[in-house]
Scaffold this active site. Structure first.
Site, PDB file in Angstrom:
ATOM      1  CB  SER A   1     -12.225  -1.322   3.265  1.00  0.00           C
ATOM      2  OG  SER A   1     -10.860  -1.553   3.082  1.00  0.00           O
TER       3      SER A   1
ATOM      4  NE  ARG B   1      -3.452   2.297   2.839  1.00  0.00           N
ATOM      5  CZ  ARG B   1      -3.036   3.446   3.377  1.00  0.00           C
ATOM      6  NH1 ARG B   1      -1.786   3.574   3.788  1.00  0.00           N
ATOM      7  NH2 ARG B   1      -3.860   4.466   3.503  1.00  0.00           N
TER       8      ARG B   1
ATOM      9  CE  LYS C   1      -5.405   2.028   5.894  1.00  0.00           C
ATOM     10  NZ  LYS C   1      -6.579   1.400   5.297  1.00  0.00           N
TER      11      LYS C   1
END
Length: 219
Positions: free
Chosen positions: A119, A47, A149
């Protein structure tokens, strides 16, 4: 070419990282991922997101390197929200967020070549996922407050997580703010395992951390 077929055991100790998550200047992402693989993680998601993250050729090159590393350890390599990169690296899976490209579109693009994770942090999202053929697993959170995040959704907490697991027909992996201490609260929710960023990326002892994850969710 088909990648590794999905099985819920892959969610037990699921490491997510990009170059932006390695805060120790003396370590590279590649070194941390290799260490995590040696320690026994069950899945890795690449990611690469944020102002300092890699783009273009550098990102593609890093993805290929990590892809090969995961293949050496027979651990699934999953790409976050980048179908083109997932296809290019012959990834085992791709993970899609609610704000990313629509999961139905992703499923159409990749067909049977890799598995897809989605998600979901509300019951409504889980119910839609239950009706969508082709999704393999659900990522739910953030369970606890997280600093990894910048765009993290509101914290859902352990009780809500347990309700989402109950509603889901698919295996669920917990994400968000998980530590070696609070991970002990999670098996009772019914999740298949935990997905972590900083818990491994910033661990002083990756072997101990991964062992904690694996023993908390023994098969």
């Amino acid at each position: 070419m088909m990648g590794l077929p999905f099985e819920s055991g892959m969610l037990r100790s699921y490491f997510i990282a990009g170059t932006q998550d390695i805060k120790d200047k003396h370590k590279t992402l590649e070194e941390v991922v290799k260490q995590a693989l040696e320690a026994g993680i069950t899945a890795f998601q690449y990611r690469e997101k944020g102002p300092t993250s890699l783009t273009g050729d550098a990102k593609a090159k890093m993805a290929q390197t990590l892809r090969e590393l995961c293949a050496d350890y027979q651990v699934p390599f999953i790409v976050d929200d980048d179908v083109a990169l997932a296809v290019q690296t012959n990834a085992d899976g791709v993970h899609v967020g609610q704000k990313d490209e629509r999961v139905t579109q992703v499923l159409k693009e990749i067909g049977e070549t890799m598995f897809v994770g989605l998600s979901c942090d509300t019951k409504a999202q889980i119910e839609i996922a239950n009706q969508t053929v082709g999704i393999s697993y659900i990522g739910s959170g953030p369970v606890y407050p997280t600093g990894s995040k910048a765009d993290a959704d509101p914290v859902i907490g352990v009780d809500s997580l347990a309700n989402l697991v109950k509603a889901s027909q698919l295996p669920v992996v917990a994400i968000g703010g998980i530590t070696e201490e609070n991970i002990q609260e999670l098996p009772k929710t019914g999740v298949a395992g935990t997905a972590v960023i900083s818990m491994i990326a910033q661990s002083e002892d990756v072997f101990r951390t991964v062992k904690t994850m694996n023993t908390t969710f023994e098969k």
